[in-house]
Design a protein around this motif. Structure first.
Motif, PDB file in Angstrom:
ATOM      1  N   PRO A 410       5.119  36.848 -10.546  1.00 41.83           N
ATOM      2  CA  PRO A 410       3.768  37.276 -10.935  1.00 41.83           C
ATOM      3  C   PRO A 410       3.764  38.190 -12.152  1.00 41.83           C
ATOM      4  N   SER A 411       4.922  38.761 -12.482  1.00 39.51           N
ATOM      5  CA  SER A 411       5.022  39.650 -13.640  1.00 39.51           C
ATOM      6  C   SER A 411       5.469  38.909 -14.886  1.00 39.51           C
ATOM      7  N   GLY A 412       5.767  37.645 -14.759  1.00 32.43           N
ATOM      8  CA  GLY A 412       6.324  36.885 -15.873  1.00 32.43           C
ATOM      9  C   GLY A 412       5.275  36.085 -16.613  1.00 32.43           C
ATOM     10  N   GLY A 413       5.768  35.124 -17.374  1.00 35.29           N
ATOM     11  CA  GLY A 413       4.875  34.273 -18.149  1.00 35.29           C
ATOM     12  C   GLY A 413       5.344  32.836 -18.082  1.00 35.29           C
ATOM     13  N   PHE A 414       4.598  31.965 -18.735  1.00 35.96           N
ATOM     14  CA  PHE A 414       4.897  30.541 -18.723  1.00 35.96           C
ATOM     15  C   PHE A 414       5.630  30.144 -19.995  1.00 35.96           C
ATOM     16  N   VAL A 415       6.701  29.382 -19.818  1.00 36.65           N
ATOM     17  CA  VAL A 415       7.441  28.832 -20.957  1.00 36.65           C
ATOM     18  C   VAL A 415       6.971  27.392 -21.141  1.00 36.65           C
ATOM     19  N   PRO A 416       6.271  27.094 -22.230  1.00 36.20           N
ATOM     20  CA  PRO A 416       5.686  25.759 -22.418  1.00 36.20           C
ATOM     21  C   PRO A 416       6.695  24.749 -22.959  1.00 36.20           C
ATOM     22  N   SER A 428      14.918  36.692 -25.898  1.00 36.82           N
ATOM     23  CA  SER A 428      14.218  35.463 -26.282  1.00 36.82           C
ATOM     24  C   SER A 428      12.926  35.294 -25.499  1.00 36.82           C
ATOM     25  N   LEU A 429      12.985  35.544 -24.201  1.00 38.43           N
ATOM     26  CA  LEU A 429      11.783  35.387 -23.381  1.00 38.43           C
ATOM     27  C   LEU A 429      10.696  36.379 -23.767  1.00 38.43           C
ATOM     28  N   GLN A 430      11.097  37.585 -24.156  1.00 35.12           N
ATOM     29  CA  GLN A 430      10.111  38.590 -24.547  1.00 35.12           C
ATOM     30  C   GLN A 430       9.316  38.159 -25.780  1.00 35.12           C
ATOM     31  N   THR A 431       9.934  37.374 -26.657  1.00 32.44           N
ATOM     32  CA  THR A 431       9.231  36.948 -27.878  1.00 32.44           C
ATOM     33  C   THR A 431       8.058  36.022 -27.581  1.00 32.44           C
ATOM     34  N   ILE A 432       8.056  35.380 -26.400  1.00 34.02           N
ATOM     35  CA  ILE A 432       6.942  34.487 -26.059  1.00 34.02           C
ATOM     36  C   ILE A 432       6.123  35.038 -24.895  1.00 34.02           C
ATOM     37  N   GLY A 433       6.291  36.333 -24.621  1.00 31.59           N
ATOM     38  CA  GLY A 433       5.456  36.975 -23.603  1.00 31.59           C
ATOM     39  C   GLY A 433       5.874  36.721 -22.184  1.00 31.59           C
ATOM     40  N   SER A 434       7.150  36.390 -21.963  1.00 32.13           N
ATOM     41  CA  SER A 434       7.638  36.167 -20.610  1.00 32.13           C
ATOM     42  C   SER A 434       8.780  37.140 -20.335  1.00 32.13           C
ATOM     43  N   ILE A 435       9.277  37.140 -19.100  1.00 26.67           N
ATOM     44  CA  ILE A 435      10.420  37.969 -18.746  1.00 26.67           C
ATOM     45  C   ILE A 435      11.353  37.169 -17.841  1.00 26.67           C
ATOM     46  N   MET A 436      12.592  37.630 -17.733  1.00 30.12           N
ATOM     47  CA  MET A 436      13.571  36.970 -16.870  1.00 30.12           C
ATOM     48  C   MET A 436      13.229  37.198 -15.405  1.00 30.12           C
ATOM     49  N   GLY A 437      12.853  38.441 -15.074  1.00 34.38           N
ATOM     50  CA  GLY A 437      12.589  38.774 -13.687  1.00 34.38           C
ATOM     51  C   GLY A 437      13.837  38.623 -12.844  1.00 34.38           C
ATOM     52  N   SER A 524      -0.080  34.536 -21.225  1.00 34.18           N
ATOM     53  CA  SER A 524       0.766  33.450 -21.733  1.00 34.18           C
ATOM     54  C   SER A 524       0.045  32.107 -21.664  1.00 34.18           C
ATOM     55  N   THR A 525      -0.796  31.900 -20.637  1.00 38.99           N
ATOM     56  CA  THR A 525      -1.559  30.643 -20.592  1.00 38.99           C
ATOM     57  C   THR A 525      -2.623  30.615 -21.683  1.00 38.99           C
ATOM     58  N   LEU A 526      -3.235  31.760 -21.958  1.00 37.88           N
ATOM     59  CA  LEU A 526      -4.207  31.816 -23.057  1.00 37.88           C
ATOM     60  C   LEU A 526      -3.537  31.561 -24.399  1.00 37.88           C
ATOM     61  N   ARG A 527      -2.294  31.988 -24.514  1.00 37.04           N
ATOM     62  CA  ARG A 527      -1.564  31.819 -25.775  1.00 37.04           C
ATOM     63  C   ARG A 527      -1.147  30.374 -26.006  1.00 37.04           C
ATOM     64  N   PHE A 528      -0.639  29.725 -24.965  1.00 34.88           N
ATOM     65  CA  PHE A 528      -0.074  28.390 -25.144  1.00 34.88           C
ATOM     66  C   PHE A 528      -0.972  27.253 -24.651  1.00 34.88           C
TER      67      PHE A 528
END
Length: 608
Positions: A410-416, A428-437, A524-528
């Motif tokens: 729930p704290s992460g983001g989506f990798v498209p 790398s994940l931080q550059t697209i608004g996600s995290i490893m978790g 992240s969904t709004l972004r991609f």
């Protein structure tokens, strides 16, 4: 049997190895029965194996129960090791098939190809199994199995080193925390080591609560001694004499396995006073959490350990300086602690030989969702999403298109799709608004609605929020309000700007990491996938056909054969038609439950 010295430990290891080799037998059957296996029917498979062996006189066959190897997609499964036939894994079993395996493989020495699993398949061959190496290989309830595989030799080696040297070895390896943001483990240990305090603590955070994540559960169920050894080494490095494992009560098998492992480690002298005859004292206590997701946040976890309500607090002071009972405390995730014995036993140079430019070592991911080969996947840091999804995971079922992967819970983001070839590491994940978790990886295909996905994770965070601070207490429900407006076809374009403004405010002002990262899936969904939001707003249409208020069910008369299955299952009697004639859906009565589409064998149900 309490081992009193390093020399005695060496003799005990040799004795255990010799005894184990003598008791192997000509045939060995392993039934893999962790929580996922039990849920799939492994107990019935085990009973069938034993019953069939009794019937055919196979009393000399050794039957064992081990944890899961991580290949959850073939549950329930067993392995048979037999002289002349080698090591064979059989999957997708039930009681009847398991009995058939015994009759054919054990009695007749004939392998059943239709149940056999190819261990050279990419799911197995494509991994770098370090942390997961012993999962399924050892009996988690027998400490001797762990010792045979060099268990506790890292602790023995550490106790013969200077404690500062142990710390330096972990720092040299570059181990970063495997539970969230990837903070350097050696630095955290160093803070606690240098902090003033008459007592210090090691806390293992096993409060795994991300949807779709069960790495820690599988690790604890399959190899509990690895985390105990890691905690003891950490305690020696910082000068702690006591440790706590905070594990959620919803993991009963992991809890029971840990209880037995702790008792066995004390009996052998790996925990308690004067470990292996040294002057080092260290013991571990198990603490059961009540399932509050927010207790995964370290300060909330400490409050819960202190028998207080699990609410986060402001930082600084950080737990490494002022933690449990006000004393310096190191909090490490299960996966982090699993790496520690490997670093000490094999050295920082070996451990750091794989990984990316910024992150050394491997990472265990729990790959679930719309994926053919679900389960635990351990790969070097820097491995691409494409390798995990298509090479190891086998791709998307039914030849559907990959849409996104949700990382970090729930704290992460989506990798498209467009970032499938990006190396997976913290930076790398931080550059697209996600995290490893912690390592949960939920795969979504073309049938997934990203508005609905964002709403799901945001609702999860709202339900799990402690509600102390205004940003979470009022901000998250307001964000959900806008997402529901959009999913009901009542949204406006200005709502998208409001969502971004709210998310930015919540990230900057929330008390703890839960609130600060709760908006990540939405952002992240709004972004991609902004086009999907706009389709919901402008066209009053859900492209994936998920949001009920925006879809309509109908029947393709050219495909419908009039079998009547849809009519029988419809709970609202909203389908009309005669047998062997095309049916139709009555719009005013249809509640859009989708049951008709699920049972239709002719793909005649249309969703628009």
């Amino acid at each position: 049997m309490r081992i009193q010295s390093f020399e005695e430990f060496s003799l005990v290891r040799k004795k255990i190895s010799k005894t184990k080799a003598a008791n192997q037998g000509n045939i060995r059957i392993i039934v893999y029965g962790s929580t996922c296996g039990l849920a799939s029917g492994s107990k019935k498979v085990l009973e069938a194996v034993r019953e069939e062996l009794r019937a055919c006189g196979g009393n000399d066959v050794l039957v064992l129960e081990h944890g899961c190897m991580g290949c959850c997609f073939i549950e329930p499964y067993i392995s048979v090791q037999q002289e002349g036939l080698g090591f064979t894994v059989y999957g997708y079993l039930d009681a009847e098939k398991a009995a058939e395996v015994v009759r054919s493989h054990v009695v007749k020495s004939e392998i059943i190809d239709k149940y056999k699993i190819d261990m050279a398949m990419p799911f197995f061959a494509g991994q770098e199994r370090r942390i997961t190496e012993l999962l399924g290989e050892i009996d988690p309830l027998r400490i001797d199995d762990y010792i045979v595989h060099e268990g506790y030799t890292a602790l023995a080696k550490a106790l013969q080193m200077d404690s500062a040297g142990v710390l330096e070895e972990v720092k040299a390896a570059g181990l970063r925390g495997r539970g969230g943001a990837g903070f350097p483990t050696g630095r955290k240990w160093e803070f606690a080591r240098n902090a003033a305090g008459d007592r210090k603590y090691i806390v293992c955070n096993a409060d795994e609560g991300d949807p779709g994540a069960y790495m820690n559960r599988a690790e604890l169920e399959g190899n509990p001694h690895a985390v105990l050894e890691g905690m003891a080494i950490a305690g020696y490095a910082i000068g702690a004499s006591r440790g706590y494992i905070y594990v959620r009560a919803e993991y009963p098998l992991a809890v029971e396995t840990l209880k037995q492992a702790i008792a066995q480690a004390r009996e052998y002298g790996f925990l308690g006073k004067n470990i292996l005859g040294s002057s080092f004292d260290f013991d571990v206590e198990l603490f059961l959490g009540s399932g509050a997701f927010v207790c995964g946040e370290e300060t909330a976890l400490l409050a819960s350990l202190e028998q207080r309500r699990g609410n986060p607090r402001t930082r600084p002071p950080f737990p490494a300086i002022e933690g449990l009972f006000g004393k310096p405390t190191v909090i490490n995730n299960v996966g982090t602690l699993f790496n520690v014995p490997l670093i000490i036993r094999k050295g920082a140079k070996w451990w750091s030989s794989v990984g990316s430019e910024t992150t050394n070592g491997t990472k265990v991911f729990c790959v679930t969702g719309k994926i053919k080969n679900s389960g635990l996947v351990e790969v070097p840091m820097g491995t691409t999403m494409r390798e995990i999804v298509y090479a190891i995971g086998g791709g998307i079922p039914n030849d559907k298109e990959f849409k996104a992967a949700q990382l970090g819970g729930p704290s992460g983001g989506f990798v498209p799709n467009e970032h499938l070839d990006m190396p997976i590491d913290y930076e790398s994940l931080q550059t697209i608004g996600s995290i490893m978790g912690s390592g949960g990886m939920v795969i979504l295909d073309e049938d997934s609605c990203m508005v609905d996905a964002a709403k799901f994770f945001l609702k999860f965070d709202q339900d799990e929020s402690c509600g102390q601070c205004l940003p979470c207490r009022r901000g998250l429900p307001l964000m959900i309000h806008y997402l529901e407006k959009i999913s009901y076809g009542k949204g406006e374009m200005d709502d998208l700007d409001s969502l971004v403004e709210l998310a930015d405010c919540i990230k900057k002002t929330s008390l703890c990491a839960l609130g600060q990262t709760a908006a990540n899936p939405t952002l992240s969904t709004l972004r991609f996938f902004r086009d999907e939001y706009e389709a919901h707003i402008r066209d009053k249409r859900c492209p994936a056909g998920v949001c009920r208020p925006l879809i309509q069910f109908s029947i393709d008369e050219k495909k419908c054969v009039g079998c009547g299955l849809c009519k029988k299952i419809c709970p609202e009697n909203a389908i009309a038609g005669e047998i062997k004639k095309p049916h139709r859906i009555i719009p005013g009565k249809c509640v859009k439950c989708g049951l008709c589409k699920d049972v239709c064998k002719f793909d005649a149900i249309l969703v628009r």
